[in-house]
Design an enzyme around this catalytic site. Sequence first.
Site, short mmCIF file in Angstrom:
data_model
loop_
_atom_site.label_atom_id
_atom_site.label_comp_id
_atom_site.label_asym_id
_atom_site.label_seq_id
_atom_site.Cartn_x
_atom_site.Cartn_y
_atom_site.Cartn_z
N GLN A 86 72.83 -1.39 -24.40
CA GLN A 86 71.64 -2.22 -24.52
C GLN A 86 70.61 -1.62 -25.49
O GLN A 86 69.56 -2.21 -25.71
CB GLN A 86 71.01 -2.41 -23.14
CG GLN A 86 71.90 -3.14 -22.16
CD GLN A 86 71.34 -3.17 -20.75
OE1 GLN A 86 70.26 -2.66 -20.47
NE2 GLN A 86 72.09 -3.76 -19.83
N HIS A 149 68.73 -0.42 -19.75
CA HIS A 149 67.39 -0.67 -19.20
C HIS A 149 66.28 0.03 -20.00
O HIS A 149 65.55 0.87 -19.47
CB HIS A 149 67.32 -0.25 -17.74
CG HIS A 149 68.26 -1.01 -16.85
ND1 HIS A 149 68.27 -0.88 -15.48
CD2 HIS A 149 69.25 -1.91 -17.12
CE1 HIS A 149 69.21 -1.66 -14.96
NE2 HIS A 149 69.82 -2.29 -15.96
N TYR A 264 75.49 -4.53 -7.55
CA TYR A 264 76.57 -5.27 -8.17
C TYR A 264 77.85 -5.07 -7.34
O TYR A 264 78.22 -3.95 -7.02
CB TYR A 264 76.78 -4.79 -9.61
CG TYR A 264 75.61 -5.14 -10.50
CD1 TYR A 264 75.42 -6.45 -10.94
CD2 TYR A 264 74.69 -4.18 -10.86
CE1 TYR A 264 74.34 -6.78 -11.73
CE2 TYR A 264 73.60 -4.50 -11.67
CZ TYR A 264 73.43 -5.81 -12.09
OH TYR A 264 72.35 -6.14 -12.88
#
Length: 368
Positions: A86, A149, A264
């Site tokens: 990310q 994140h 998750y």
Amino acid sequence: MHKSALLGLVMSLAALPLQAESLKTEKVTLDMQTLASGLNHPWAMQFLPDGSLLVTERAGSMRYISKTGVKSDVIQGLPAVHAQGQGGLLGLVLDPDFAKNQTIYFSFSEPRDGGVNATAVASAILDGQTLKQVKVIFRQAEAIDSNYHYGGRLVFSPSGELFITLGDRGSRRDGAQELSGHFGKVVKVNKDGTPAAGNPFADRADAKPDVWSYGHRNIQGAAVHPQTGVLWTHEHGPQGGDEINIPAAGKNYGWPVITYGEEYGGGVIGQKTKAGLEQPLHLWVPSIAPSGMSFYTGSQINGWQNNLLIGSLKFGQLVRLELTGDKVSHEERIRIGARIRDVQAGPDGSVYLLTDEDDGKLLRLSPQ
């Protein structure tokens, strides 16, 4: 063909009418046009005074896109970025005095010694195809080996201070509750990166003086309300529990002590409520994976005035929220069909979207 004739042909082709897809919404039917394509996971955009766009690409590039969709070459002078997972080149905002000083601010995942990285923010002067006087004004205190994140949205307050959103970096969720660091925070700084005056924890020895609010997971949407001048944000929950907040000075928004999401694959995380911790203004279960946020203040799209527009990565939607004061009174999901990374209301009254793909696109929504 002569060079000048070829250039003229290219420019005339760029100005040809674009094919439009009809997009029916609750309030109005829109034309959705692909203004530009071939972008490498674009992440953020800002309109320049001449109506063109400045766009970041996560892989570490920045470029212009003209009003007719012509892409420039890559702008030179960017620092090295950790473009993994990310991470990469992320948020973007213009200085409130950009017309005078040509200064921009951008966030990125900064590689540091020892194979670690962290969110950073730099300022630079935009001089044509080159960034000059690049200066890192903020560095997340904790650098770790993670590709998750980063947060990274940037927005200026009406009084000229810069809000920076910061994620918990995935593996350090408990750090969102610790005022001594930058995990899971909104920070508020001056243009030079020094803590803004009036920050809530400035007088505490055990806290970072630039922290504005805490207990966040991963904020990837931020905008200032056009009427109140107050910061609004949204953040990713885990599996479920994406939320909208109005981060107030010194408030704790709960992550990971409270959340409406779960691990998750299943598994409880904390609880849904706890005294002293802020509840979300609005939430999504299941998650929509929100990214990008803009208030629509134009007059061209009837019925959208002062609505909040948010992109959905997971469902490929534009989410339109009607507001009554500080409450969401109605939600509409508009199918776009691609991961929406950023949303901006344009000066022409259209709405612009960036799609998060290898062949990323700039889409324009305008009334028929």
